[in-house]
Design a protein around this motif. Sequence first.
Motif, mmCIF file in Angstrom:
data_model
loop_
_atom_site.group_PDB
_atom_site.id
_atom_site.type_symbol
_atom_site.label_atom_id
_atom_site.label_comp_id
_atom_site.label_asym_id
_atom_site.label_seq_id
_atom_site.Cartn_x
_atom_site.Cartn_y
_atom_site.Cartn_z
ATOM 1 N N GLN A 63 88.804 14.504 23.523
ATOM 2 C CA GLN A 63 89.235 13.803 24.730
ATOM 3 C C GLN A 63 90.752 13.809 24.859
ATOM 4 O O GLN A 63 91.286 14.003 25.957
ATOM 5 C CB GLN A 63 88.706 12.366 24.707
ATOM 6 C CG GLN A 63 87.196 12.257 24.848
ATOM 7 C CD GLN A 63 86.693 10.843 24.682
ATOM 8 O OE1 GLN A 63 87.465 9.920 24.406
ATOM 9 N NE2 GLN A 63 85.390 10.649 24.853
ATOM 10 N N ARG A 64 91.448 13.624 23.732
ATOM 11 C CA ARG A 64 92.921 13.636 23.764
ATOM 12 C C ARG A 64 93.431 15.008 24.183
ATOM 13 O O ARG A 64 94.395 15.115 24.950
ATOM 14 C CB ARG A 64 93.477 13.247 22.390
ATOM 15 C CG ARG A 64 93.325 11.773 22.067
ATOM 16 C CD ARG A 64 93.689 11.449 20.636
ATOM 17 N NE ARG A 64 95.062 11.801 20.301
ATOM 18 C CZ ARG A 64 95.596 11.561 19.098
ATOM 19 N NH1 ARG A 64 94.870 10.997 18.150
ATOM 20 N NH2 ARG A 64 96.842 11.884 18.857
ATOM 21 N N LEU A 65 92.810 16.054 23.671
ATOM 22 C CA LEU A 65 93.240 17.412 24.005
ATOM 23 C C LEU A 65 93.005 17.712 25.482
ATOM 24 O O LEU A 65 93.856 18.321 26.142
ATOM 25 C CB LEU A 65 92.502 18.420 23.125
ATOM 26 C CG LEU A 65 92.907 18.451 21.652
ATOM 27 C CD1 LEU A 65 91.904 19.235 20.822
ATOM 28 C CD2 LEU A 65 94.307 19.034 21.484
ATOM 29 N N MET A 94 100.026 22.164 20.430
ATOM 30 C CA MET A 94 100.540 23.196 19.525
ATOM 31 C C MET A 94 99.439 23.688 18.590
ATOM 32 O O MET A 94 99.244 24.893 18.411
ATOM 33 C CB MET A 94 101.694 22.637 18.699
ATOM 34 C CG MET A 94 102.109 23.512 17.513
ATOM 35 S SD MET A 94 103.348 22.723 16.486
ATOM 36 C CE MET A 94 103.266 23.744 15.033
ATOM 37 N N LEU A 95 98.715 22.749 18.004
ATOM 38 C CA LEU A 95 97.707 23.127 17.019
ATOM 39 C C LEU A 95 96.568 23.922 17.641
ATOM 40 O O LEU A 95 96.094 24.901 17.064
ATOM 41 C CB LEU A 95 97.154 21.867 16.343
ATOM 42 C CG LEU A 95 98.155 21.128 15.451
ATOM 43 C CD1 LEU A 95 97.601 19.781 15.027
ATOM 44 C CD2 LEU A 95 98.489 21.964 14.221
ATOM 45 N N GLN A 96 96.125 23.527 18.812
ATOM 46 C CA GLN A 96 95.005 24.223 19.435
ATOM 47 C C GLN A 96 95.456 25.441 20.235
ATOM 48 O O GLN A 96 94.908 26.531 20.095
ATOM 49 C CB GLN A 96 94.217 23.273 20.343
ATOM 50 C CG GLN A 96 92.939 23.915 20.870
ATOM 51 C CD GLN A 96 92.107 22.966 21.699
ATOM 52 O OE1 GLN A 96 92.549 22.538 22.765
ATOM 53 N NE2 GLN A 96 90.913 22.641 21.233
ATOM 54 N N ASP A 155 90.520 24.489 15.879
ATOM 55 C CA ASP A 155 89.526 23.810 16.706
ATOM 56 C C ASP A 155 89.685 22.298 16.627
ATOM 57 O O ASP A 155 90.329 21.762 15.717
ATOM 58 C CB ASP A 155 88.108 24.226 16.316
ATOM 59 C CG ASP A 155 87.771 23.923 14.870
ATOM 60 O OD1 ASP A 155 87.843 22.749 14.469
ATOM 61 O OD2 ASP A 155 87.439 24.867 14.129
ATOM 62 N N ALA A 156 89.069 21.609 17.587
ATOM 63 C CA ALA A 156 89.239 20.164 17.715
ATOM 64 C C ALA A 156 88.769 19.410 16.477
ATOM 65 O O ALA A 156 89.360 18.395 16.093
ATOM 66 C CB ALA A 156 88.496 19.659 18.948
ATOM 67 N N ALA A 157 87.714 19.885 15.823
ATOM 68 C CA ALA A 157 87.181 19.190 14.647
ATOM 69 C C ALA A 157 88.190 19.177 13.507
ATOM 70 O O ALA A 157 88.388 18.153 12.836
ATOM 71 C CB ALA A 157 85.878 19.845 14.198
ATOM 72 N N ARG A 158 88.850 20.315 13.290
ATOM 73 C CA ARG A 158 89.842 20.368 12.214
ATOM 74 C C ARG A 158 91.087 19.555 12.570
ATOM 75 O O ARG A 158 91.698 18.927 11.706
ATOM 76 C CB ARG A 158 90.229 21.819 11.905
ATOM 77 C CG ARG A 158 89.150 22.577 11.147
ATOM 78 C CD ARG A 158 89.641 23.947 10.724
ATOM 79 N NE ARG A 158 88.653 24.656 9.956
ATOM 80 C CZ ARG A 158 88.512 24.557 8.639
ATOM 81 N NH1 ARG A 158 89.308 23.765 7.956
ATOM 82 N NH2 ARG A 158 87.584 25.252 7.998
ATOM 83 N N ILE A 159 91.476 19.584 13.813
ATOM 84 C CA ILE A 159 92.620 18.775 14.234
ATOM 85 C C ILE A 159 92.292 17.296 14.052
ATOM 86 O O ILE A 159 93.119 16.515 13.577
ATOM 87 C CB ILE A 159 92.987 19.065 15.698
ATOM 88 C CG1 ILE A 159 93.380 20.536 15.877
ATOM 89 C CG2 ILE A 159 94.146 18.164 16.148
ATOM 90 C CD1 ILE A 159 93.596 20.948 17.323
ATOM 91 N N LYS A 167 97.221 16.838 31.904
ATOM 92 C CA LYS A 167 98.543 16.339 32.257
ATOM 93 C C LYS A 167 99.526 17.491 32.427
ATOM 94 O O LYS A 167 100.331 17.521 33.368
ATOM 95 C CB LYS A 167 99.046 15.366 31.184
ATOM 96 C CG LYS A 167 100.428 14.809 31.468
ATOM 97 C CD LYS A 167 100.879 13.826 30.390
ATOM 98 C CE LYS A 167 102.271 13.304 30.683
ATOM 99 N NZ LYS A 167 102.730 12.320 29.660
ATOM 100 N N ILE A 168 99.468 18.452 31.498
ATOM 101 C CA ILE A 168 100.361 19.615 31.568
ATOM 102 C C ILE A 168 100.110 20.402 32.854
ATOM 103 O O ILE A 168 101.044 20.824 33.540
ATOM 104 C CB ILE A 168 100.161 20.511 30.328
ATOM 105 C CG1 ILE A 168 100.697 19.801 29.079
ATOM 106 C CG2 ILE A 168 100.860 21.860 30.516
ATOM 107 C CD1 ILE A 168 100.360 20.519 27.785
#
Length: 286
Positions: A26-28, A1-3, A9-13, A34-35
Amino acid sequence: MLQTVLGIDAARIASAFLVSPAAMSQRLVRAKNKIRDAAIPFRVPEAPELEERASFVLDAIYAAYTTGWESLMESASTHHALAGEAILLGRMLAQLMPREPEACGLLSLMLHCEARRQARYTRNGKFVPLDQQDPNLWSQPMIEEAEKHLHSAAAFKHMGRYQLEAAIQSLHANRAKTGRIDWKEIALLYEGLVRIAPGIGSLVGRAVAIAQAGEPAVGFAALEQIPPDRIADYQPYWAACGHLLRLLNRKDEARKAFDRAASLTDDPALREYLFQRSAEDAGQPG
Protein backbone atom coordinates in the motif's frame (compact mmCIF):
# COMPACT_ATOMS: atom_id res chain seq x y z
CA MET A 1 14.46 3.27 -4.84
CA LEU A 2 14.31 -0.31 -3.63
CA GLN A 3 11.52 -1.41 -5.93
CA THR A 4 11.90 0.87 -8.96
CA VAL A 5 15.70 1.09 -9.15
CA LEU A 6 16.87 -2.14 -7.51
CA GLY A 7 13.89 -4.33 -8.43
CA ILE A 8 13.24 -5.71 -4.94
CA ASP A 9 9.73 -7.09 -4.43
CA ALA A 10 7.33 -5.70 -1.84
CA ALA A 11 7.65 -8.72 0.47
CA ARG A 12 11.41 -8.33 0.84
CA ILE A 13 11.12 -4.58 1.29
CA ALA A 14 8.51 -5.19 3.98
CA SER A 15 10.87 -7.59 5.74
CA ALA A 16 13.67 -5.02 5.70
CA PHE A 17 11.43 -2.33 7.21
CA LEU A 18 9.71 -4.75 9.63
CA VAL A 19 6.18 -4.21 8.36
CA SER A 20 3.67 -6.54 6.73
CA PRO A 21 3.86 -7.14 2.95
CA ALA A 22 0.31 -5.79 2.59
CA ALA A 23 1.19 -2.56 4.39
CA MET A 24 4.34 -2.11 2.31
CA SER A 25 2.44 -2.74 -0.94
CA GLN A 26 0.00 0.00 0.00
CA ARG A 27 2.85 2.40 0.81
CA LEU A 28 4.51 1.69 -2.53
CA VAL A 29 1.27 2.24 -4.45
CA ARG A 30 0.62 5.54 -2.62
CA ALA A 31 4.17 6.70 -3.35
CA LYS A 32 3.90 5.87 -7.05
CA ASN A 33 0.52 7.61 -7.29
CA LYS A 34 1.92 10.71 -5.60
CA ILE A 35 4.91 10.80 -7.97
CA ARG A 36 2.60 10.40 -10.97
CA ASP A 37 -0.07 12.88 -9.89
CA ALA A 38 2.42 15.56 -8.82
CA ALA A 39 4.65 14.92 -11.86
CA ILE A 40 7.70 14.66 -9.59
CA PRO A 41 10.77 14.18 -11.80
CA PHE A 42 13.59 11.72 -11.14
CA ARG A 43 16.68 13.90 -10.82
CA VAL A 44 19.85 14.36 -8.80
CA PRO A 45 18.99 16.71 -5.91
CA GLU A 46 20.82 20.00 -5.49
CA ALA A 47 23.31 20.33 -2.61
CA PRO A 48 20.89 22.17 -0.26
CA GLU A 49 18.41 19.31 -0.63
CA LEU A 50 20.84 16.57 0.27
CA GLU A 51 20.76 17.03 4.04
CA GLU A 52 16.97 16.84 4.36
CA ARG A 53 16.86 13.72 2.19
CA ALA A 54 19.88 11.99 3.69
CA SER A 55 18.05 9.98 6.34
CA PHE A 56 15.68 8.45 3.77
CA VAL A 57 18.56 7.53 1.47
CA LEU A 58 20.49 5.99 4.37
CA ASP A 59 17.48 3.89 5.33
CA ALA A 60 17.02 2.70 1.76
CA ILE A 61 20.70 1.76 1.40
CA TYR A 62 20.61 -0.17 4.67
CA ALA A 63 17.41 -1.94 3.62
CA ALA A 64 19.14 -2.96 0.40
CA TYR A 65 22.09 -4.27 2.42
CA THR A 66 19.93 -6.30 4.81
CA THR A 67 18.06 -7.79 1.86
CA GLY A 68 21.34 -8.99 0.40
CA TRP A 69 22.52 -10.12 3.83
CA GLU A 70 19.43 -12.25 4.36
CA SER A 71 19.88 -13.78 0.90
CA LEU A 72 23.38 -15.06 1.66
CA MET A 73 22.45 -18.70 1.02
CA GLU A 74 20.57 -17.83 -2.19
CA SER A 75 23.64 -17.77 -4.41
CA ALA A 76 21.53 -17.98 -7.56
CA SER A 77 19.42 -14.97 -6.58
CA THR A 78 20.02 -11.49 -7.97
CA HIS A 79 19.51 -10.28 -4.40
CA HIS A 80 22.71 -12.09 -3.44
CA ALA A 81 24.80 -9.22 -4.85
CA LEU A 82 22.80 -6.47 -3.16
CA ALA A 83 24.99 -6.34 -0.06
CA GLY A 84 28.03 -5.41 -2.11
CA GLU A 85 26.04 -2.88 -4.13
CA ALA A 86 24.74 -1.30 -0.94
CA ILE A 87 28.26 -0.93 0.43
CA LEU A 88 29.29 0.70 -2.86
CA LEU A 89 26.38 3.14 -2.50
CA GLY A 90 27.38 3.75 1.11
CA ARG A 91 30.91 4.65 0.06
CA MET A 92 29.60 7.00 -2.64
CA LEU A 93 27.30 8.74 -0.16
CA ALA A 94 30.09 9.16 2.38
CA GLN A 95 32.19 10.82 -0.34
CA LEU A 96 29.34 13.05 -1.52
CA MET A 97 28.44 14.10 2.04
CA PRO A 98 31.75 14.14 3.97
CA ARG A 99 30.18 16.18 6.79
CA GLU A 100 27.26 13.78 7.35
CA PRO A 101 28.34 11.55 10.29
CA GLU A 102 25.49 9.09 9.78
CA ALA A 103 26.77 8.32 6.27
CA CYS A 104 30.07 7.24 7.83
CA GLY A 105 28.17 5.43 10.57
CA LEU A 106 26.11 3.42 8.08
CA LEU A 107 29.18 2.52 6.03
CA SER A 108 30.95 1.38 9.20
CA LEU A 109 27.93 -0.73 10.21
CA MET A 110 27.71 -2.48 6.84
CA LEU A 111 31.46 -3.14 6.72
CA HIS A 112 31.46 -4.63 10.22
CA CYS A 113 28.64 -6.99 9.22
CA GLU A 114 30.18 -7.82 5.86
CA ALA A 115 33.50 -8.63 7.53
CA ARG A 116 31.83 -11.63 9.18
CA ARG A 117 30.19 -13.02 6.04
CA GLN A 118 32.45 -16.09 5.75
CA ALA A 119 31.91 -17.01 9.40
CA ARG A 120 28.10 -17.06 9.37
CA TYR A 121 27.89 -20.60 8.02
CA THR A 122 30.16 -23.62 8.19
CA ARG A 123 31.43 -25.32 5.06
CA ASN A 124 28.56 -27.78 5.48
CA GLY A 125 26.03 -24.93 5.49
CA LYS A 126 25.35 -24.92 9.24
CA PHE A 127 24.31 -21.60 10.76
CA VAL A 128 26.75 -20.11 13.30
CA PRO A 129 25.49 -17.40 15.71
CA LEU A 130 27.65 -14.31 16.12
CA ASP A 131 28.97 -15.09 19.59
CA GLN A 132 30.13 -18.53 18.42
CA GLN A 133 31.78 -17.48 15.16
CA ASP A 134 35.50 -18.02 14.65
CA PRO A 135 37.09 -14.52 14.62
CA ASN A 136 39.89 -15.88 12.46
CA LEU A 137 37.37 -16.07 9.61
CA TRP A 138 36.49 -12.39 9.90
CA SER A 139 38.01 -9.95 7.41
CA GLN A 140 40.45 -7.86 9.43
CA PRO A 141 41.03 -5.27 6.65
CA MET A 142 37.28 -4.72 6.41
CA ILE A 143 37.01 -4.35 10.20
CA GLU A 144 39.85 -1.81 10.17
CA GLU A 145 38.09 0.17 7.44
CA ALA A 146 34.86 0.05 9.44
CA GLU A 147 36.66 1.39 12.52
CA LYS A 148 38.16 4.23 10.48
CA HIS A 149 34.75 5.37 9.30
CA LEU A 150 33.28 5.05 12.80
CA HIS A 151 36.02 7.26 14.22
CA SER A 152 35.45 9.79 11.44
CA ALA A 153 31.76 9.93 12.34
CA ALA A 154 32.51 10.33 16.06
CA ALA A 155 34.65 13.40 15.36
CA PHE A 156 31.48 15.36 14.54
CA LYS A 157 30.10 14.72 18.06
CA HIS A 158 26.58 14.29 16.70
CA MET A 159 25.38 10.80 17.56
CA GLY A 160 22.86 8.97 15.41
CA ARG A 161 21.26 5.58 14.93
CA TYR A 162 23.78 4.14 12.50
CA GLN A 163 26.75 5.26 14.55
CA LEU A 164 25.35 3.51 17.62
CA GLU A 165 24.61 0.34 15.66
CA ALA A 166 28.13 0.42 14.23
CA ALA A 167 29.58 0.92 17.73
CA ILE A 168 27.70 -2.18 18.91
CA GLN A 169 29.18 -4.19 16.03
CA SER A 170 32.58 -2.73 16.83
CA LEU A 171 32.39 -4.20 20.33
CA HIS A 172 31.51 -7.59 18.88
CA ALA A 173 34.47 -7.30 16.51
CA ASN A 174 36.73 -6.55 19.48
CA ARG A 175 36.32 -10.20 20.56
CA ALA A 176 38.96 -11.01 17.95
CA LYS A 177 41.46 -9.14 20.16
CA THR A 178 40.20 -9.74 23.69
CA GLY A 179 38.48 -13.11 23.43
CA ARG A 180 35.41 -11.74 25.21
CA ILE A 181 32.29 -9.65 24.55
CA ASP A 182 31.67 -6.59 26.72
CA TRP A 183 27.93 -7.08 27.14
CA LYS A 184 27.58 -4.31 29.71
CA GLU A 185 28.98 -1.77 27.26
CA ILE A 186 26.77 -3.18 24.51
CA ALA A 187 23.73 -2.83 26.78
CA LEU A 188 24.62 0.84 27.39
CA LEU A 189 24.85 1.47 23.65
CA TYR A 190 21.46 -0.16 23.15
CA GLU A 191 20.01 2.14 25.80
CA GLY A 192 21.14 5.07 23.69
CA LEU A 193 19.86 3.42 20.52
CA VAL A 194 16.33 2.86 21.83
CA ARG A 195 16.16 6.54 22.77
CA ILE A 196 17.03 7.60 19.22
CA ALA A 197 15.41 4.77 17.25
CA PRO A 198 13.08 2.64 19.40
CA GLY A 199 12.46 0.07 16.69
CA ILE A 200 11.69 -3.52 17.52
CA GLY A 201 15.18 -4.61 16.52
CA SER A 202 16.85 -2.28 19.00
CA LEU A 203 14.36 -3.21 21.74
CA VAL A 204 15.07 -6.91 21.29
CA GLY A 205 18.81 -6.27 21.10
CA ARG A 206 18.74 -4.31 24.34
CA ALA A 207 16.89 -7.09 26.14
CA VAL A 208 19.40 -9.71 25.00
CA ALA A 209 22.36 -7.50 25.96
CA ILE A 210 20.94 -6.93 29.44
CA ALA A 211 20.48 -10.67 29.89
CA GLN A 212 23.95 -11.48 28.59
CA ALA A 213 25.39 -8.87 30.94
CA GLY A 214 24.19 -10.97 33.88
CA GLU A 215 20.57 -9.97 34.38
CA PRO A 216 18.43 -12.48 32.46
CA ALA A 217 15.27 -11.73 34.47
CA VAL A 218 15.58 -8.00 33.74
CA GLY A 219 16.28 -8.74 30.09
CA PHE A 220 13.24 -10.97 29.80
CA ALA A 221 11.09 -8.33 31.51
CA ALA A 222 12.27 -5.87 28.84
CA LEU A 223 11.20 -8.34 26.14
CA GLU A 224 7.77 -8.67 27.69
CA GLN A 225 7.29 -4.90 27.58
CA ILE A 226 7.34 -4.89 23.77
CA PRO A 227 3.72 -4.54 22.49
CA PRO A 228 2.33 -7.92 21.30
CA ASP A 229 1.28 -6.52 17.91
CA ARG A 230 4.93 -5.77 17.10
CA ILE A 231 6.30 -9.23 17.83
CA ALA A 232 3.80 -11.66 16.31
CA ASP A 233 5.83 -12.38 13.15
CA TYR A 234 9.22 -10.99 14.17
CA GLN A 235 11.55 -13.99 14.14
CA PRO A 236 14.46 -12.45 16.13
CA TYR A 237 12.07 -11.73 19.02
CA TRP A 238 11.11 -15.39 19.38
CA ALA A 239 14.71 -16.55 19.04
CA ALA A 240 15.72 -14.08 21.76
CA CYS A 241 12.74 -15.14 23.86
CA GLY A 242 13.82 -18.78 23.65
CA HIS A 243 17.39 -17.91 24.61
CA LEU A 244 16.39 -15.82 27.61
CA LEU A 245 13.85 -18.38 28.80
CA ARG A 246 16.60 -20.98 28.65
CA LEU A 247 18.82 -18.75 30.79
CA LEU A 248 15.95 -18.59 33.29
CA ASN A 249 15.69 -22.41 33.22
CA ARG A 250 12.17 -22.26 31.78
CA LYS A 251 12.90 -25.03 29.31
CA ASP A 252 9.37 -25.89 28.12
CA GLU A 253 8.62 -22.26 27.28
CA ALA A 254 12.02 -21.88 25.64
CA ARG A 255 11.32 -24.86 23.38
CA LYS A 256 8.03 -23.36 22.21
CA ALA A 257 9.69 -20.00 21.53
CA PHE A 258 12.48 -21.63 19.49
CA ASP A 259 9.88 -23.60 17.50
CA ARG A 260 7.99 -20.42 16.73
CA ALA A 261 11.19 -18.63 15.70
CA ALA A 262 12.05 -21.52 13.38
CA SER A 263 8.65 -21.30 11.72
CA LEU A 264 9.22 -17.61 10.92
CA THR A 265 12.46 -17.89 8.93
CA ASP A 266 13.01 -18.80 5.27
CA ASP A 267 16.69 -19.63 5.91
CA PRO A 268 16.91 -23.46 6.10
CA ALA A 269 20.20 -23.35 8.01
CA LEU A 270 18.83 -20.95 10.62
CA ARG A 271 15.63 -23.00 10.86
CA GLU A 272 17.67 -26.15 11.52
CA TYR A 273 19.72 -24.35 14.18
CA LEU A 274 16.58 -23.13 15.98
CA PHE A 275 14.94 -26.55 15.87
CA GLN A 276 18.16 -27.98 17.29
CA ARG A 277 18.01 -25.55 20.20
CA SER A 278 14.38 -26.52 20.72
CA ALA A 279 15.28 -30.23 20.74
CA GLU A 280 17.94 -29.62 23.37
CA ASP A 281 15.22 -28.47 25.75
CA ALA A 282 12.75 -31.25 24.91
CA GLY A 283 12.02 -33.56 27.79
CA GLN A 284 14.00 -31.45 30.28
CA PRO A 285 12.17 -30.15 33.37
CA GLY A 286 11.65 -26.42 33.49
